[in-house]
Write a protein that holds these residues in place. Structure first.
Motif, PDB file in Angstrom:
ATOM      1  N   LEU A  21       0.827  -1.204   0.000  1.00  0.00           N
ATOM      2  CA  LEU A  21       0.000   0.000   0.000  1.00  0.00           C
ATOM      3  C   LEU A  21       0.861   1.254   0.000  1.00  0.00           C
ATOM      4  O   LEU A  21       0.563   2.234  -0.696  1.00  0.00           O
ATOM      5  CB  LEU A  21      -0.915  -0.010   1.234  1.00  0.00           C
ATOM      6  CG  LEU A  21      -1.966   1.098   1.316  1.00  0.00           C
ATOM      7  CD1 LEU A  21      -2.936   0.998   0.151  1.00  0.00           C
ATOM      8  CD2 LEU A  21      -2.713   1.023   2.647  1.00  0.00           C
ATOM      9  N   ARG A  22       1.956   1.219   0.760  1.00  0.00           N
ATOM     10  CA  ARG A  22       2.851   2.380   0.814  1.00  0.00           C
ATOM     11  C   ARG A  22       3.529   2.607  -0.541  1.00  0.00           C
ATOM     12  O   ARG A  22       3.601   3.741  -1.024  1.00  0.00           O
ATOM     13  CB  ARG A  22       3.908   2.158   1.902  1.00  0.00           C
ATOM     14  CG  ARG A  22       4.866   3.337   2.075  1.00  0.00           C
ATOM     15  CD  ARG A  22       5.772   3.154   3.266  1.00  0.00           C
ATOM     16  NE  ARG A  22       6.577   1.947   3.169  1.00  0.00           N
ATOM     17  CZ  ARG A  22       6.365   0.831   3.865  1.00  0.00           C
ATOM     18  NH1 ARG A  22       5.339   0.772   4.704  1.00  0.00           N
ATOM     19  NH2 ARG A  22       7.142  -0.225   3.723  1.00  0.00           N
ATOM     20  N   LYS A  23       3.991   1.531  -1.157  1.00  0.00           N
ATOM     21  CA  LYS A  23       4.624   1.661  -2.468  1.00  0.00           C
ATOM     22  C   LYS A  23       3.629   2.125  -3.518  1.00  0.00           C
ATOM     23  O   LYS A  23       3.961   2.926  -4.398  1.00  0.00           O
ATOM     24  CB  LYS A  23       5.250   0.324  -2.891  1.00  0.00           C
ATOM     25  CG  LYS A  23       6.524  -0.025  -2.155  1.00  0.00           C
ATOM     26  CD  LYS A  23       7.592   1.032  -2.411  1.00  0.00           C
ATOM     27  CE  LYS A  23       8.864   0.734  -1.636  1.00  0.00           C
ATOM     28  NZ  LYS A  23       9.856   1.840  -1.768  1.00  0.00           N
ATOM     29  N   ASP A  24       2.399   1.620  -3.422  1.00  0.00           N
ATOM     30  CA  ASP A  24       1.378   2.048  -4.374  1.00  0.00           C
ATOM     31  C   ASP A  24       1.127   3.545  -4.239  1.00  0.00           C
ATOM     32  O   ASP A  24       0.942   4.242  -5.243  1.00  0.00           O
ATOM     33  CB  ASP A  24       0.084   1.271  -4.147  1.00  0.00           C
ATOM     34  CG  ASP A  24      -0.984   1.624  -5.173  1.00  0.00           C
ATOM     35  OD1 ASP A  24      -0.861   1.197  -6.334  1.00  0.00           O
ATOM     36  OD2 ASP A  24      -1.930   2.352  -4.815  1.00  0.00           O
ATOM     37  N   GLY A  25       1.135   4.050  -2.999  1.00  0.00           N
ATOM     38  CA  GLY A  25       0.950   5.481  -2.788  1.00  0.00           C
ATOM     39  C   GLY A  25       2.083   6.295  -3.388  1.00  0.00           C
ATOM     40  O   GLY A  25       1.855   7.345  -4.007  1.00  0.00           O
ATOM     41  N   GLU A  26       3.332   5.826  -3.220  1.00  0.00           N
ATOM     42  CA  GLU A  26       4.476   6.537  -3.793  1.00  0.00           C
ATOM     43  C   GLU A  26       4.421   6.531  -5.320  1.00  0.00           C
ATOM     44  O   GLU A  26       4.650   7.557  -5.980  1.00  0.00           O
ATOM     45  CB  GLU A  26       5.783   5.883  -3.315  1.00  0.00           C
ATOM     46  CG  GLU A  26       6.062   6.056  -1.823  1.00  0.00           C
ATOM     47  CD  GLU A  26       7.374   5.406  -1.418  1.00  0.00           C
ATOM     48  OE1 GLU A  26       8.086   4.905  -2.317  1.00  0.00           O
ATOM     49  OE2 GLU A  26       7.676   5.379  -0.206  1.00  0.00           O
ATOM     50  N   LEU A  27       4.105   5.357  -5.881  1.00  0.00           N
ATOM     51  CA  LEU A  27       4.028   5.257  -7.341  1.00  0.00           C
ATOM     52  C   LEU A  27       2.883   6.096  -7.894  1.00  0.00           C
ATOM     53  O   LEU A  27       2.997   6.691  -8.963  1.00  0.00           O
ATOM     54  CB  LEU A  27       3.858   3.793  -7.750  1.00  0.00           C
ATOM     55  CG  LEU A  27       5.072   2.887  -7.503  1.00  0.00           C
ATOM     56  CD1 LEU A  27       4.692   1.422  -7.692  1.00  0.00           C
ATOM     57  CD2 LEU A  27       6.216   3.256  -8.452  1.00  0.00           C
TER      58      LEU A  27
END
Length: 397
Positions: free
Chosen positions: A188-194
């Motif tokens: 979820l955190r990586k999806d937010g950054e991307l």
């Protein structure tokens, strides 16, 4: 924030002109941040990953792919400690980690996320200038955030997090550990950054600035690049024709080179947006004064050339032979070759290949209720014809 992504064929001087663009823009009174992977001659040295003030209004950040790789892998080991201990794995120290291929790309995406979030300043910059890798790598990088987000959603669907309370029971039944909550949280955190980086790339104020040295190889590379940029929905800012030689040299060798450059420039000048021509300094730029000599037309305009949020459009093209409606989805693909196009419909998505470029496009709601009935490439526009499915879109009398 106005964002300009600078790329071009390898060796064309894109880093130099990215720095010149940032310097001229800052001299015009706008707060500017320049991001590069390499040091810039004439700029003060600073630790990679940290910003340094170059001159009034201009800051420079250099990415550090090795440090980013070590930090990410070390953090992953810490979060996955339970699983690693269960498997009897031995952790690696940061000192023994060596970056793998692809690490510079991920480090640059991370830097873009930090720049968009204003990590290096209490106030956001007015202009962000990013020195991308050479053309082929840059196009792959620009497509990466959307591709990675799609993979994450397929491998770790967000809706499965709702079942986290059942995981201990499922683990007992299955006899194997269930995916840990940290894995979903990390996704979820990586999806937010991307998503933040993808939003920056798709923003109407973001454009790509191309740098090329006139010649046959550059002309072919730029033609392919325009197809990829159109497929990814990116607009171009301007073309900087770099290292233009004097046209009336007494030296036959230089005169021959200048003539070949001029033949290429004639094609580029015929374009609706002719290139800005940067004269050869006769030496490699080594100072801020040299960068300023490269011309004020390197400065970034206050506003990006107008472009729609969605560069594709749908047309109602009348009726089919059986009386049903026909819809056409139009996708501009300048420079595309008919023989290199491939279309595959899968569910609510259209998988499109144009030469070396690939993209998975989600269909609009109206087109999801249709079947693909044909496609044609005309005048640089791919038109995909759709016929409404009567089972999903009943006809009206």
């Amino acid at each position: 924030m106005r964002t300009v992504l600078v790329t071009g064929p390898g060796g064309a001087g894109r880093t130099t002109l990215a720095a010149a663009s940032a310097l001229h823009t800052a001299r015009g009174g706008r707060r500017t941040l320049l991001v590069t992977a390499d040091p810039v001659p004439g700029f003060p040295r600073a630790a990679a990953g940290e910003d340094v003030e170059v001159t009034a209004g201009l800051h420079h950040v250099r990415t550090d792919s090795a440090a980013h790789f070590r930090a990410e892998l070390t953090a992953l080991q810490d979060r996955a400690s339970g699983v690693l201990d269960l498997l009897g794995a031995h952790r690696m120290d940061g000192e023994e980690l060596t970056e793998l291929p692809g690490a510079p790309t991920l480090a640059l995406l991370h830097t873009l996320h930090r720049a968009a979030a204003g990590d290096w300043s209490k106030d956001l910059y007015d202009v962000l200038v990013v020195d991308l890798p050479p053309l082929a790598e840059a196009l792959a990088l620009l497509a990466l955030p959307g591709q990675l987000r799609r993979y994450l959603r397929r491998l770790l669907p967000p809706e499965r997090q709702a079942a986290r309370a059942l995981r201990p029971m499922l683990a007992q039944i299955a006899g194997v550990p269930m995916p840990a909550q940290w894995l979903y949280e990390a996704a979820l955190r990586k999806d937010g950054e991307l998503a933040a980086v993808e939003g920056l790339l798709r923003d109407r104020s973001t454009t790509v600035r191309l740098v090329a040295e006139p010649g046959p190889a550059a002309e072919e590379a730029l033609s392919r690049a325009r197809t990829g940029l159109a497929l990814y929905g990116l607009g171009t800012d301007t073309l900087l024709a770099n290292r233009i030689l004097p046209r009336h040299s007494a030296d036959p060798f230089l005169a021959g080179l200048a003539a070949r450059q001029d033949a290429c420039l004639e094609h580029w000048r015929a374009d609706p947006a002719p290139p800005a021509e940067i004269a050869h300094l006769g030496r490699d730029p080594r100072s801020l004064e040299d960068l300023l000599l490269l011309g004020e037309h390197c400065a970034v305009d206050d506003r990006a050339p107008g472009r729609a949020d969605d560069p594709w459009w749908t047309e109602d093209t009348g009726r089919a032979e059986d009386g049903g409606r026909l819809l056409t989805w139009c996708l501009p693909l300048p420079g595309a070759v008919r023989e290199e196009l491939r279309l595959v419909r899968r569910g609510d998505e259209l998988l499109l290949t144009a030469g070396e470029f690939h993209r998975t496009l989600r269909l609009e709601s109206a087109l999801r209720r249709c079947t693909v009935s044909g496609a044609a490439l005309t005048d640089g526009v791919l038109r995909v014809r759709f016929t409404p499915d009567p089972d999903l879109w009943p006809r009206t009398r």
